[in-house]
Design a protein around this motif. Structure first.
Motif, PDB file in Angstrom:
ATOM      1  N   MET A   8       0.997  -0.915  -0.337  1.00  0.00           N
ATOM      2  CA  MET A   8      -0.056   0.241  -0.083  1.00  0.00           C
ATOM      3  C   MET A   8       1.247   1.378   0.090  1.00  0.00           C
ATOM      4  N   GLN A   9       1.803   1.331   0.515  1.00  0.00           N
ATOM      5  CA  GLN A   9       2.710   2.321   0.458  1.00  0.00           C
ATOM      6  C   GLN A   9       3.638   2.694  -1.193  1.00  0.00           C
ATOM      7  N   ARG A  10       3.439   1.674  -1.640  1.00  0.00           N
ATOM      8  CA  ARG A  10       3.337   2.177  -3.376  1.00  0.00           C
ATOM      9  C   ARG A  10       2.660   1.749  -3.992  1.00  0.00           C
ATOM     10  N   ASP A  11       1.081   2.211  -3.825  1.00  0.00           N
ATOM     11  CA  ASP A  11      -0.056   2.171  -4.667  1.00  0.00           C
ATOM     12  C   ASP A  11      -0.702   3.735  -4.510  1.00  0.00           C
ATOM     13  N   GLN A  12       0.153   4.416  -5.783  1.00  0.00           N
ATOM     14  CA  GLN A  12      -0.090   5.755  -6.088  1.00  0.00           C
ATOM     15  C   GLN A  12      -1.048   6.107  -6.587  1.00  0.00           C
ATOM     16  N   ALA A  13      -2.044   4.929  -7.481  1.00  0.00           N
ATOM     17  CA  ALA A  13      -3.887   5.203  -7.388  1.00  0.00           C
ATOM     18  C   ALA A  13      -4.520   5.534  -6.357  1.00  0.00           C
ATOM     19  N   SER A  14      -4.003   4.413  -5.190  1.00  0.00           N
ATOM     20  CA  SER A  14      -5.448   5.189  -4.255  1.00  0.00           C
ATOM     21  C   SER A  14      -4.333   6.236  -3.488  1.00  0.00           C
ATOM     22  N   ALA A  15      -3.580   6.161  -3.277  1.00  0.00           N
ATOM     23  CA  ALA A  15      -2.940   7.068  -2.583  1.00  0.00           C
ATOM     24  C   ALA A  15      -3.659   8.928  -3.097  1.00  0.00           C
ATOM     25  N   MET A  16      -3.632   8.638  -4.582  1.00  0.00           N
ATOM     26  CA  MET A  16      -4.098   9.977  -6.054  1.00  0.00           C
ATOM     27  C   MET A  16      -5.820  10.193  -5.215  1.00  0.00           C
ATOM     28  N   LEU A  17      -6.333   9.596  -4.805  1.00  0.00           N
ATOM     29  CA  LEU A  17      -7.799   8.848  -4.485  1.00  0.00           C
ATOM     30  C   LEU A  17      -8.306   9.158  -3.200  1.00  0.00           C
ATOM     31  N   PHE A  75      -9.929  -5.645  -1.652  1.00  0.00           N
ATOM     32  CA  PHE A  75     -10.055  -7.053  -2.367  1.00  0.00           C
ATOM     33  C   PHE A  75      -8.557  -7.064  -1.983  1.00  0.00           C
ATOM     34  N   ALA A  76      -7.724  -6.144  -2.785  1.00  0.00           N
ATOM     35  CA  ALA A  76      -6.426  -6.503  -2.983  1.00  0.00           C
ATOM     36  C   ALA A  76      -5.591  -6.495  -1.268  1.00  0.00           C
ATOM     37  N   ILE A  77      -5.958  -6.050  -0.440  1.00  0.00           N
ATOM     38  CA  ILE A  77      -5.455  -5.779   1.385  1.00  0.00           C
ATOM     39  C   ILE A  77      -6.110  -7.221   1.649  1.00  0.00           C
ATOM     40  N   ALA A  78      -7.239  -7.846   1.206  1.00  0.00           N
ATOM     41  CA  ALA A  78      -7.452  -8.659   1.913  1.00  0.00           C
ATOM     42  C   ALA A  78      -7.400 -10.441   1.390  1.00  0.00           C
ATOM     43  N   CYS A  79      -6.364 -10.003   0.266  1.00  0.00           N
ATOM     44  CA  CYS A  79      -6.096 -10.894  -0.382  1.00  0.00           C
ATOM     45  C   CYS A  79      -4.728 -11.283  -1.094  1.00  0.00           C
ATOM     46  N   ASN A  80      -4.038 -10.276  -0.010  1.00  0.00           N
ATOM     47  CA  ASN A  80      -2.947 -10.985  -0.149  1.00  0.00           C
ATOM     48  C   ASN A  80      -2.251 -10.452   1.499  1.00  0.00           C
ATOM     49  N   SER A 129      -3.217  11.899   6.604  1.00  0.00           N
ATOM     50  CA  SER A 129      -3.479  10.849   8.126  1.00  0.00           C
ATOM     51  C   SER A 129      -2.166   9.910   7.845  1.00  0.00           C
ATOM     52  N   THR A 130      -1.993   9.433   8.776  1.00  0.00           N
ATOM     53  CA  THR A 130      -0.541   8.046   9.181  1.00  0.00           C
ATOM     54  C   THR A 130      -1.250   6.753   8.822  1.00  0.00           C
ATOM     55  N   THR A 131      -3.091   6.577   8.271  1.00  0.00           N
ATOM     56  CA  THR A 131      -3.091   5.317   7.986  1.00  0.00           C
ATOM     57  C   THR A 131      -3.418   5.408   6.694  1.00  0.00           C
ATOM     58  N   GLU A 132      -3.850   6.961   6.258  1.00  0.00           N
ATOM     59  CA  GLU A 132      -3.962   6.483   4.482  1.00  0.00           C
ATOM     60  C   GLU A 132      -2.944   6.497   3.132  1.00  0.00           C
ATOM     61  N   VAL A 133      -3.042   5.854   2.996  1.00  0.00           N
ATOM     62  CA  VAL A 133      -1.858   5.199   2.049  1.00  0.00           C
ATOM     63  C   VAL A 133      -1.175   6.069   1.312  1.00  0.00           C
ATOM     64  N   SER A 134       0.207   6.053   1.405  1.00  0.00           N
ATOM     65  CA  SER A 134       0.944   7.463   1.152  1.00  0.00           C
ATOM     66  C   SER A 134       1.172   6.856  -0.656  1.00  0.00           C
ATOM     67  N   ARG A 135       1.801   8.001  -0.603  1.00  0.00           N
ATOM     68  CA  ARG A 135       2.216   7.418  -2.296  1.00  0.00           C
ATOM     69  C   ARG A 135       3.808   7.891  -2.099  1.00  0.00           C
TER      70      ARG A 135
END
Length: 156
Positions: free
Chosen positions: A8-17, A59-64, A150-156
């Protein structure tokens, strides 16, 4: 949750949203996102692709669950209620079955009142891939968005 997993630290798409990971445990997750004006379609309702994107992130978080890369093999989405700017959507994912390299997950997307917005049934496939080394490109600074993280928001 105090720290995000490297995936999730690498997930730039989720961070952008502006997605926020609220819960992350093996086989389950909860992710929220506030709908912005730029997330609306031509009818001034939340674009269905973005509702699905929120569900897909949960879904990605749950299955990884381990070091193996697990990806979506397919998914079916049913849209049940429209939403608009200013509303907060929450996707909650739960594993239903996992056997060998495949898994089955249910994801519910609700609004801030708890009303059901969409349901997704996701099918996962565990690959032989390993996660990429943590050599993601540096993100372009965005002072306005960075100040709101925030500290729990997906980082870019």
């Amino acid at each position: 949750m105090s720290a995000l997993r490297p995936m999730m630290q690498r997930d730039q798409a989720s961070a952008m949203l502006g997605m926020v990971v609220e819960h992350d445990a093996p086989g389950e997750s909860r992710v929220s996102m506030t709908v912005r004006d730029d997330m609306l379609n031509g009818f001034a309702i939340t674009h269905g692709g973005l509702v699905f994107t929120l569900a897909d992130t949960a879904f990605a978080i749950a299955c990884n669950e381990d070091e193996r890369v697990t990806v979506a093999g397919g998914a079916d989405v049913t849209f049940l209620k429209s939403t608009t700017a200013g509303q907060t959507l929450t996707a909650t994912a739960a594993r239903r079955a996992r056997s060998g390299r495949t898994g089955l997950y249910d994801i519910r997307v609700t609004d801030e009142t708890g009303d059901l917005v969409a349901e997704v049934r996701g099918r996962s496939i565990t690959t032989d891939r390993r996660p990429p080394a943590d050599s993601r490109p540096a993100a372009t600074p965005d002072p306005e968005r960075d100040a709101a993280l925030s500290t729990t928001e997906v980082s870019r």
